[in-house]
Design an enzyme around this catalytic site. Structure first.
Site, mmCIF file in Angstrom:
data_model
loop_
_atom_site.group_PDB
_atom_site.id
_atom_site.type_symbol
_atom_site.label_atom_id
_atom_site.label_comp_id
_atom_site.label_asym_id
_atom_site.label_seq_id
_atom_site.Cartn_x
_atom_site.Cartn_y
_atom_site.Cartn_z
ATOM 1 C CG ASP A 34 13.089 10.957 43.026
ATOM 2 O OD1 ASP A 34 13.952 10.666 43.877
ATOM 3 O OD2 ASP A 34 13.313 11.718 42.067
ATOM 4 C CG HIS A 68 9.931 7.436 40.356
ATOM 5 N ND1 HIS A 68 10.768 7.175 39.289
ATOM 6 C CD2 HIS A 68 9.811 8.788 40.429
ATOM 7 C CE1 HIS A 68 11.141 8.324 38.734
ATOM 8 N NE2 HIS A 68 10.577 9.314 39.401
#
Length: 469
Positions: free
Chosen positions: A161, A308
């Protein structure tokens, strides 16, 4: 005290700095989306200048800006969030103007919520309202909701992400290429816009590119129009680089927001909503070993792993990734030309269509058995039972229930009926009055409720009562 407000726009960030009286304390500045490092450095210089005169600096963002807090906090800056009820309404595509953000803090410093690396922009928020199970079920059955894949297939999905985020995204792509592993990247529009090279590399390597909003906002604070604009602008930014056909088909809500209002607004977007069932919390920077351990302890066949590549320094995630891949996929080798991991077959009625667009990593001994259950889940008797959501954000999965489960569910009921319920119920005996009706007859002989004919003995003695005829 000095207050700096940062507003996001369609192309970057605006900065305004005010003192306690709301007067400018530094010239306003504007930074392109690609210059977040320059923005951070500028704030650090201002902080040092103010500290020399005995003043401190608080940087203020609003709830529609969730892509700078981690970077700024990681640099050592004090960051706060101004919520909608202390700000004027937003107009157009963008956040509240930077001057208004700084002014809100100057007027009432207590109204600004201080953020930390552990909480991010969710600090001080009340728990979200319960998700609408009916709407979730409809989305799931339509193939537009996914939090995990097929539990019977030994595969897991790696997702990243908040990128693209050079150089960390590039280093992650290097590792994925080295191991021959596919992944899905949920990109933020403000990061995708200035980094087309990373998007092109993702697409060329066969990775999936998906939508993670434009500015990583807290979705419950957006109107329906604002939410759809976030999706549309991000789709445009990604599609302009990888082509319309390669544009996003999936959307991951920032922070996993899935309130009833958010889901209703997303229903008309046409996007498939994707969450996760394994989160390593790598954004809190717990260390590479902790990230690897968290993934391997929670992952099992069909898991969707959340990591992430953007939002700040992701060197720990990069360091942890080889251990995750090697433990989950014994077939993966640290050498060029390794065989890509398998991709699921075409969608079927038992598996949402969204599963087919993921790249899946073959899962080995590093994942729990397919029969394992997450802590906190209840398995209710019935065919195709939906396991309720757990604390990590997974919405549910279809779990087939065989005849043995049905037998175990029905057997206690049968035992209760056979052994605990009498075959014939009889009322307890009560003293009879001379005028009470016979117990074996629900109605008196005269046919009138509550009355009966007197007995011969009563006739002989002349005894009568009000209920006798």
């Amino acid at each position: 005290m000095r207050y700096s407000g940062i507003a996001w726009t369609g192309s970057g960030f605006d900065l305004a700095v005010l003192d306690e009286d709301g007067r400018p304390a530094a010239p306003p500045a504007r930074f392109a989306a690609a210059r977040t490092d320059a923005l951070t450095g500028h704030l650090l210089r201002l902080e040092r200048e103010f500290a020399a005169s005995g003043e401190s600096l608080l940087t203020v963002i609003d709830s529609t800006n969730g892509i700078l807090d981690g970077r700024l906090i990681g640099a050592g800056l004090a960051v706060g969030r101004a919520d909608p009820w202390v700000l004027p309404p937003r107009s157009g595509f963008g956040s509240v103007p930077a001057e208004e953000l700084a002014l809100a803090a100057a007027r009432d410093p207590a109204a600004v919520v201080r953020l930390s690396a552990e909480t991010g922009t969710l600090a001080g928020r009340d728990p979200e309202p319960a998700t609408d199970p009916g709407l979730l079920d409809r989305l799931h059955r339509a193939g537009r909701w996914l939090s995990s894949g097929d539990r019977e297939r030994p595969v897991v999905a790696l997702t990243f992400d908040d990128g693209p985020n050079p150089p960390h995204t590039g280093r992650i792509l290097d590792l994925l290429d080295r191991y021959g592993v596919p992944a899905t990247f949920f990109c933020v529009g403000l990061h995708a816009l200035p980094h087309p090279a990373e998007l092109e590399r993702m697409a060329a390597a066969g990775h999936q590119i998906a939508n993670h909003s434009w500015s990583h906002p807290y979705l419950p604070d957006l109107t329906r129009g604002e939410l759809l604009a976030q999706l549309a602008r991000t789709d445009e930014a990604i599609g302009a680089t990888v082509g319309a056909d390669g544009g996003p088909r999936m959307f991951r809500p920032p922070y996993g927001s899935r309130t009833p209002a958010v889901l209703r607004r997303l229903t008309g977007s046409g996007a498939t909503v994707v969450l996760w069932d394994v989160e390593a919390s790598d954004w809190t920077l717990p260390g590479a070993a902790a990230i690897t351990r968290a993934v391997l302890e929670r992952a099992r066949p069909g898991s969707v792993v959340l990591l992430h590549d953007g939002g700040g320094d992701r060197s720990q995630t990069v360091e942890a990734l080889p251990g995750v891949i090697e433990a989950c996929s014994p077939a993966a080798t640290d050498s060029p030309g390794s065989t890509p991991c398998p991709v699921p077959d075409a969608p079927s009625p038992d598996r949402p269509a969204a599963v087919g667009v993921f790249g899946w990593l073959a899962a080995g001994a590093g994942c729990r058995a397919a029969s394992g259950r997450r802590p906190g889940c209840w398995l209710l008797p019935g065919p195709g039972v939906v396991v309720p959501a757990d604390a990590e954000g997974a919405v549910g999965e279809q779990v087939p229930v065989d005849a043995g489960h049905w037998l175990l569910a029905v057997l206690p009921i049968v035992v209760l009926l056979v052994f605990l319920v009498p075959l014939r119920w009889r009322a307890p005996r009560r003293p009879r009055s001379p005028c009470s009706p016979p117990r074996w007859s629900p109605w008196p002989r005269s046919g009138r409720p509550g009355t009966r004919s007197p007995s011969p003995a009563e006739r002989a003695s002349g005894t009568r009562c009000s209920s006798c005829t």
